[in-house]
Scaffold this active site. Structure first.
Site, PDB file in Angstrom:
ATOM      1  N   ASP A 195     112.753   3.222 -15.181  1.00 43.71           N
ATOM      2  CA  ASP A 195     114.201   3.394 -15.267  1.00 43.71           C
ATOM      3  C   ASP A 195     114.639   4.537 -16.193  1.00 43.71           C
ATOM      4  OD1 ASP A 195     116.859   1.786 -14.556  1.00 43.71           O
ATOM      5  OD2 ASP A 195     116.981   2.489 -16.620  1.00 43.71           O
TER       6      ASP A 195
ATOM      7  N   ALA B 139     119.122   2.200 -12.986  1.00 46.73           N
ATOM      8  CA  ALA B 139     118.458   2.740 -11.791  1.00 46.73           C
ATOM      9  C   ALA B 139     117.685   1.636 -11.072  1.00 46.73           C
ATOM     10  CB  ALA B 139     117.528   3.885 -12.170  1.00 46.73           C
ATOM     11  N   ASP B 140     117.002   0.803 -11.848  1.00 49.00           N
ATOM     12  CA  ASP B 140     116.288  -0.334 -11.270  1.00 49.00           C
ATOM     13  C   ASP B 140     117.234  -1.248 -10.502  1.00 49.00           C
ATOM     14  OD1 ASP B 140     113.567  -0.215 -11.899  1.00 49.00           O
ATOM     15  OD2 ASP B 140     113.898  -0.905 -13.941  1.00 49.00           O
ATOM     16  N   ILE B 141     118.285  -1.643 -11.195  1.00 44.28           N
ATOM     17  CA  ILE B 141     119.179  -2.649 -10.641  1.00 44.28           C
ATOM     18  C   ILE B 141     119.904  -2.126  -9.408  1.00 44.28           C
ATOM     19  CG2 ILE B 141     121.333  -3.871 -11.151  1.00 44.28           C
ATOM     20  CD1 ILE B 141     120.231  -4.329 -13.978  1.00 44.28           C
TER      21      ILE B 141
ATOM     22  N   SER C 294     119.005   0.319  -7.413  1.00 46.70           N
ATOM     23  CA  SER C 294     118.097   0.505  -6.271  1.00 46.70           C
ATOM     24  C   SER C 294     117.780  -0.850  -5.638  1.00 46.70           C
ATOM     25  CB  SER C 294     116.820   1.244  -6.679  1.00 46.70           C
ATOM     26  OG  SER C 294     116.055   0.469  -7.564  1.00 46.70           O
TER      27      SER C 294
END
Lengths: 380, 387
Positions: A141, A169-171, A173
């Site tokens: 991330d 970015a993780d969440i 995506s």
């Protein structure tokens, strides 16, 4: 009926983005089997982040994996392969976030899987896309935020680029993957066709910047972060969060003269031209910052709210949870692990048919459901 | 073929949360018709980023409403309302983000509309839910970030709470609405019935903090502490953060502080042998690292870190990013110009379907641009509703 009831999801993913996507499917009614390496399982289990352990796992494992079952499978074992293929043939969805090339080596790439189950919706998350010069980079991330330009938007102009304080970015995506999977499931419900869905952390980080990035693509100008309480480099004064005598106050878009009148801040009178709210943004925000320190947040809100100015108290979680506004949302649920340990977390943020979804089932231990899950499948 | 082809979605919403939800449906193949007030339309037509207008509407509006059609209807006019109801009867999805109560007054809330079309999936987006003391509060992005605790996660510990510099509340809520809608469409394939999806900016932004809040709720309500130096994620130990170097910046992610000390020849880090200290003495460690990293350029440091597989990266602004081969290979931009106008670039849908990107086929509509076409396509004038 929860919308995804009857849907079987095999979640081969690790860390946050993939498991987060599978969690949403679980929360909307799917049966999610987390396929974990018998030795260590999801690598997120061993990643040292917080000092707090609950029933042997970090809070992050509990947050992202509640309401799932865990099946321990050695993906390289020829003995376990027939069982794995049986699972794949029965599944509606599978999620992976292996590094590029790994799925193929494990014979779990889309082409191979499609051969076993043409109707499957196959979702994958990568850091930077399946191809290209960055595809081998760690899809982490912070690193994605760093290369996506996001950190150059956030924070004040006189500080280094500042990443956002959650795994954005993780969440995001993960959200994109859920969307692609659901669209694929909708289509397969009509045509019977499966589909491959691909998302990446980099595209997610760019997608949340689309407003500013679109401006940049058309005028070529890099945004300049404000020096005073930067909130969004593209929005004029007074937009931002300011200190008061006892706390903070947030001010959204508001005409400066009107704000000056209401707050008794005469220095704002000279900014009659709305162009100055952009060109002299830092100057105006500095005046406001000095002025707002003189009274409490409650005092300023009591003036601004009745005048319909867009403003708010700035709350931390302690204060938020005392409010009636938070309590009526009923956002907290208590799950219980297989060992009977209670874990509090948030419920699914989507309400369907007037119903909020709560689940008791906590995050599993590695292989906790080997027996149950397999027996259920074999009995079908 | 795109997955939502054949779906008709009516977008009654304005600004960003609802329109971004409808945009995702459009990107995935749905036909999306914006139902707009004939006088001003969606307020975001006039809400500019950097005063950037394009052919009479803001550039921002064009980005959010590409791929959609515009149907101008005055919901207070009985004739127009009759046509809108006929359209609803034929639709699969309806999205609205009016203040609570407005759709009910118009006779278009879920309970009433369900009678017209039981297959309809109806999404309601609010700021703070449909009951409670904040129902009338403006559902604006910065305000929700401020009230939800999010701003306390961002920025350095000695700064005031710092909002996220993008409209994260709106975008994130729009994503949740789109998911609820599509989940209900999946269910409708089996049951034949629609459903009602409700999301709010506040719930969505709370959920964005799922990890931190789960820690907090199980850790005696201990509030996250932002690092005073190069804060990145309040719950993650040193070295996590972005640091200045001799010539620019470097991002250093997670890993052993001891290893890092060895790789960077930073002897002062050798004393932090207890991993608990990487969290408990985070600022101290990060200060040592910040001082050390100033001595060499980003490229020099990256060479050492990458050779040791230590997670790290350069920090790019947009100019540097779009010059990179990696960005170019993503093929992430597209031209959404209106016919006869100059080029207008924006981003594309971030989801690939069957190995292909899904780019926009249609520009963002002028207000009411498609009214006649929609009337014809759906035979809305039957019964002599409108001349």
């Amino acid at each position: 009926m929860k919308p995804l009831e009857g849907c079987l999801v095999l979640d081969f993913s690790q860390y946050l983005a993939g498991p987060y996507a599978a969690l949403r499917l679980a929360d909307m009614g799917a049966w999610v089997l987390k396929i974990e390496n018998p030795k260590g399982g999801d690598l997120y289990r061993s990643l040292r982040i917080s000092n707090l352990l609950i029933d042997g796992d970090q809070p992050l494992i509990h947050a992202a994996n509640r309401n799932k079952e865990s099946l321990a499978v050695d993906l390289k074992s020829p003995e376990q392969r027939p069982m794995l293929e049986k699972l794949i043939r029965r599944a509606d969805v599978m999620i992976i976030n292996f590094r590029p090339g790994v799925a193929k080596r494990l014979k779990l790439d889309y082409e191979t899987v499609k051969g076993m189950n043409p109707q499957i919706i196959y979702g994958s998350i990568s850091g930077y896309g399946a191809e290209g010069p960055w595809s081998e980079r760690p899809g982490q991330d912070l690193l994605v935020q760093a290369v996506s330009g996001l950190a150059y938007l956030n924070g004040n102009g006189d500080q280094p680029p500042l990443p956002m304080g959650v795994g954005a970015a993780d969440i995001v995506s993960g959200e994109h993957l859920v969307q692609g999977i659901l669209a694929g499931l909708y289509r397969s419900g009509i045509s019977g066709e499966g589909a491959q869905i691909e998302v990446s952390l980099l595209e997610a980080a760019l997608d949340i910047q689309f407003e500013g990035f679109t401006a940049f693509l058309n005028d070529g100008e890099i945004p300049v972060r404000g020096l005073v309480n930067n909130a969004n480099p593209y929005i004029d004064a007074p937009y931002g969060i300011y200190s008061t005598q006892d706390g903070y106050i947030a001010l959204a878009m508001t005409p400066i003269l009107r704000l000056g009148e209401l707050l008794g801040c005469t220095a704002l009178k000279s900014y009659a031209d709305p162009l100055t709210w952009n060109l002299q943004k830092d100057e105006i925000k500095k005046i406001l910052a000095d002025h707002l320190k003189q009274e409490t947040t409650a005092c300023w809100l009591s003036i601004l709210e009745p005048a319909d100015i867009w403003c708010a108290d700035v709350m931390n979680w302690d204060r938020l949870m005392e409010t009636e506004g938070f309590q009526v949302l009923d956002m907290i649920q208590e799950t219980v692990t297989g060992n009977g340990v209670p874990v509090k977390t948030l419920r699914c943020p989507i309400c369907i048919d007037g119903e909020r979804y709560f689940f008791r089932k906590g995050a599993p231990k590695i292989g906790e459901h080997d027996e149950d899950a397999l027996r259920a499948l074999l009995n079908e | 073929m795109r997955p939502l082809e054949g779906i008709l979605a009516l977008d009654f919403s304005q600004y960003l949360s609802g329109p971004s939800c409808a945009l995702r449906l459009a990107d995935l193949g749905a036909r999306v018709i914006k139902v707009e007030n004939p006088k001003t339309g969606d307020n975001s037509r006039h809400l500019c980023v950097k005063s950037m207008m394009y052919d009479g509407d803001s550039v921002n509006f064009q980005a959010i409403n590409r791929e959609k059609e515009s149907f101008a209807a005055n919901l207070k006019d009985p004739g127009d309302m009759e046509m809108v109801k006929r359209l609803i009867a034929k639709a699969d999805v309806l999205v609205e983000n009016f203040r609570p109560g407005v759709m009910k007054k118009l006779g278009l809330d879920y309970e009433q509309v369900k009678e017209l079309n039981p297959r309809l999936v109806y999404a309601t987006i609010t700021g703070y839910g449909s009951e409670g003391p904040w129902v009338k509060k403006p559902g604006q992005d910065l305000l929700v970030q401020s009230m939800s605790g999010l701003a306390y996660m961002n920025g350095n510990g000695d700064q005031p709470p710092t909002p996220f510099a993008v409209s994260i509340a709106d975008s994130f809520t729009g994503a949740h609405a789109a998911e609820g809608i599509m989940a209900c469409l999946v269910r409708r394939n089996k049951t034949g019935l629609g459903g009602h999806v409700e999301v709010s900016l506040l719930e969505s932004v709370l959920y964005l903090q799922l990890e931190g809040l789960t820690t907090y709720l199980n850790d005696g309500h201990r509030l996250p502490i932002r690092s005073k130096i190069s804060n990145a994620h309040p719950d993650v130990p040193a070295p996590y953060g972005i640091y200045p170097t001799k010539d620019s910046y470097i991002a250093v992610s997670m890993g052993s502080v001891l290893n890092l000390g060895k790789i960077l020849s930073c002897d002062a880090l050798a004393v932090y042998t207890d991993p608990d200290d990487w969290f408990n003495r985070r600022d101290e460690i990060k200060q040592i690292l910040a001082d050390h990293l100033k001595a060499k350029t980003t490229a020099e440091w990256l060479k050492q870190l990458e050779a040791a597989n230590y997670w790290s990266s350069e920090v790019l602004d947009w100019k540097q990013l779009i010059d990179s081969k990696a960005f170019q290979e993503l093929d992430f931009t597209q031209d959404i110009r209106r016919p006869g106008c100059s080029a207008l670039y924006t981003t594309r849908c971030p989801i690939r379907f069957n190995g292909r990107t899904m780019k926009t086929k249609k520009h963002a509509p002028r207000l009411g641009e498609d009214t006649e076409k929609v009337i014809e396509d759906f035979a809305l004038r039957e019964g002599g509703v409108r001349e």
